[in-house]
Enzyme design. Structure first.
Site, PDB file in Angstrom:
ATOM      1  N   ASP A   1       4.372   2.925   4.463  1.00  0.00           N
ATOM      2  CA  ASP A   1       3.488   1.759   4.440  1.00  0.00           C
ATOM      3  C   ASP A   1       4.085   0.553   5.163  1.00  0.00           C
ATOM      4  O   ASP A   1       5.298   0.471   5.359  1.00  0.00           O
ATOM      5  CB  ASP A   1       3.235   1.309   2.989  1.00  0.00           C
ATOM      6  CG  ASP A   1       2.339   2.281   2.244  1.00  0.00           C
ATOM      7  OD1 ASP A   1       2.097   3.391   2.760  1.00  0.00           O
ATOM      8  OD2 ASP A   1       1.896   1.929   1.136  1.00  0.00           O
TER       9      ASP A   1
ATOM     10  N   HIS B   1       8.442   3.025   2.711  1.00  0.00           N
ATOM     11  CA  HIS B   1       8.084   1.939   3.631  1.00  0.00           C
ATOM     12  C   HIS B   1       8.971   2.027   4.867  1.00  0.00           C
ATOM     13  O   HIS B   1      10.192   1.985   4.733  1.00  0.00           O
ATOM     14  CB  HIS B   1       8.272   0.578   2.940  1.00  0.00           C
ATOM     15  CG  HIS B   1       7.371   0.391   1.753  1.00  0.00           C
ATOM     16  ND1 HIS B   1       7.654   0.927   0.525  1.00  0.00           N
ATOM     17  CD2 HIS B   1       6.177  -0.256   1.636  1.00  0.00           C
ATOM     18  CE1 HIS B   1       6.670   0.617  -0.313  1.00  0.00           C
ATOM     19  NE2 HIS B   1       5.768  -0.101   0.327  1.00  0.00           N
TER      20      HIS B   1
HETATM   21 NI    NI Z   1       2.267  -2.250   1.306  1.00  0.00          NI
END
Ligand code: NI
Length: 492
Positions: free
Chosen positions: A305, A449
């Protein structure tokens, strides 16, 4: 002071006295005002908000790990409490309402304690989850686990459990299971007491008075376990002292056999549906596509992400080297500068998903803002790679029915995760790798991430670890098959 005072020319003493009196009154009024203000602040300060504000509550729906059962999650976080409740949704309204009411009764009491605890600046925590131990076409056994960390010495643990008849939507009682025989019920109580004493002995406990709490009423609700026993998973302190911990009293059908020779008992205990005895990670509502490799292989989906970022090209190198596929939930605001990276993702077989334009909490935005956050990002992705995404990941996992409806309107399915590496918090590659590999199950969606170097550095270890456990790393699209817009998925 007004200038007409001079015109009156009163005797000087009187004038002075008057002035003094006025000054005195002035101070008295000021003092009263200040006192009032202080009183208002002290009275109002610790009491606002008086109870949990609706704004503190978030909820979302997800598939559960039990076939045919979904979950509704309610999360509340404020200065009073941190609560997470998972309600089962069996899609049989009377069962769902029954369990919800029982949970809400406990929750209500907790909220009252939390509101009192707040005066001492103590934030209480509560977690409510459930298990399905037995599930057939006719019956379902559910255990609700409540854990509350209140001001008491022990965190409170409460278990509630039932076996429901799916036709009537009502719990089946042990008395019914024993064909309404009082003699059988009395025998079950005696046996259960004996079992409680045995459990206490094994745990080096004091055996006196154990079993006093075991009366027929306490044995009415029961579950059927995965291995076909009739069981009572009592929480700590429910029937014997708290220090013994959970006390699971169970009967194999043999022990009650004498009383179990009637259709209800035989249906419930002797013909369990083997297929759903063990929790599976198979989906509730995901249409199966034939030829999906995840039907024959163990698949997991790595998802990244908040990118694309400076470490994304390095990550793509690692994935290419290992021939692993991933899904990138990108921020629209970063796409314009990262079009080449997005094109490379697509070219190398990865999936690009929508992660909104500016990473807001969608559940707190008005509908048109929710829509534009996702629509703008869709457009940016189409401009970069020529394909519209089919999936969106809500920032913070924050979704509700209104947000899901907007997602549906844009042709997007919501994809959350089943494994949270918390990589943004720890920034430690070893820990991130452990969490990703340790948490993985077939069908898992793993949250990472690619904006953190430590996360990207963890990926070779994650790929190795997952491969050792036999997992294939695929995109979310491959993992889930055909997805429905407006529906949330958190695993296969
Ligand atoms: Ni996010």
């Amino acid at each position: 002071m007004g200038s007409n005072l001079y015109k009156l020319q009163p005797p000087r003493r009187r004038h002075l006295l008057k002035r003094q009196r006025r000054t005195r009154w002035y101070f008295v009024w000021m003092a009263v005002l200040v006192l009032l203000l202080v009183a208002m602040i002290t009275v109002l300060w610790p009491h606002t908000p008086k109870t949990t504000l609706p704004a503190d509550e978030k909820y979302f729906f997800a598939n559960s790990r039990y076939k045919g059962v979904a979950s509704r999650f309610v999360v509340r976080e404020n200065s009073f409490e941190k609560t997470s409740i998972e309600y089962p949704i069996t899609k049989i309204a009377s069962i769902d309402q029954f369990v919800e009411q029982e949970i809400n009764l406990i929750d209500k009491e907790f909220r009252e304690i939390a509101a009192r605890g707040n005066r001492f600046n103590y934030r209480l925590t509560q977690t409510v989850s459930y298990q399905v131990s037995h599930h057939t076409d006719q019956y379902i056994s559910i255990v609700v686990h409540v854990k509350q960390d209140t001001i008491g010495a022990h965190p409170l643990a409460i278990n509630q459990f039932w076996t429901f008849d799916k036709k009537t939507g009502q719990p089946v009682t042990l008395l019914q299971l024993l064909n309404n025989s009082d003699e059988a019920m009395a025998s079950a109580v005696t046996q259960a007491k004996h079992k409680a004493v045995e459990i206490a002995k094994k745990r080096q406990g004091v055996v006196e008075s154990i079993g006093d709490a075991i009366v027929a009423e306490r044995l009415m609700d029961f579950i059927v376990t995965q291995d076909g026993k009739v069981a009572f998973p009592f929480g700590p302190g429910a029937i014997i002292a708290h220090s013994y911990g959970e006390v699971m009293i169970s009967f194999s059908p043999n022990e009650l056999m004498k009383y179990l020779q009637h259709p209800l008992a035989r249906q419930l205990l002797q013909l369990p549906d083997k297929e759903v005895k063990k929790p599976t990670s198979s989906p509730v509502s995901i249409p199966q596509t034939t030829g999906n490799i995840c039907e024959s292989k163990l698949c997991v989906a790595l998802t990244f992400d908040d990118g694309p970022g400076v470490y994304t090209p390095q990550l793509l190198d690692i994935l290419r080297e290992a021939n692993a596929k991933a899904t990138f939930f990108v921020l629209g605001s970063k796409v314009a500068g990262g079009a080449a990276v997005l094109q490379r993702m697509q070219h190398e077989g990865h999936q690009v998903g929508n992660h909104t334009w500016s990473h807001p909490d969608l559940a707190r935005l008005p509908a048109d803002a929710v829509r534009s956050e996702m629509a703008r990002t869709n457009e940016a992705i189409v401009q970069a790679i020529g394909n519209k995404p089919t999936t969106v990941r809500a920032p913070y996992g924050s979704i509700n029915p209104a947000v899901l409806a907007e997602m549906g309107g844009l042709g997007l399915a919501s994809v959350l995760w089943s494994v949270d590496t918390r990589d943004w918090a720890d920034r430690n590659s070893d820990i991130v790798c452990q969490r990703a590999v340790g948490g993985a199950q077939a069908g898992a969606i793993i949250l990472l991430h690619d904006i953190h170097k430590t996360s990207v550095d963890a990926v070779p270890c994650i790929i190795d670890g997952l491969r050792k456990h036999g997992y294939e790393m695929v995109t979310v699209a491959t993992l889930l098959g055909v997805v429905q817009p407006g529906v949330n998925y958190y695993a296969r």
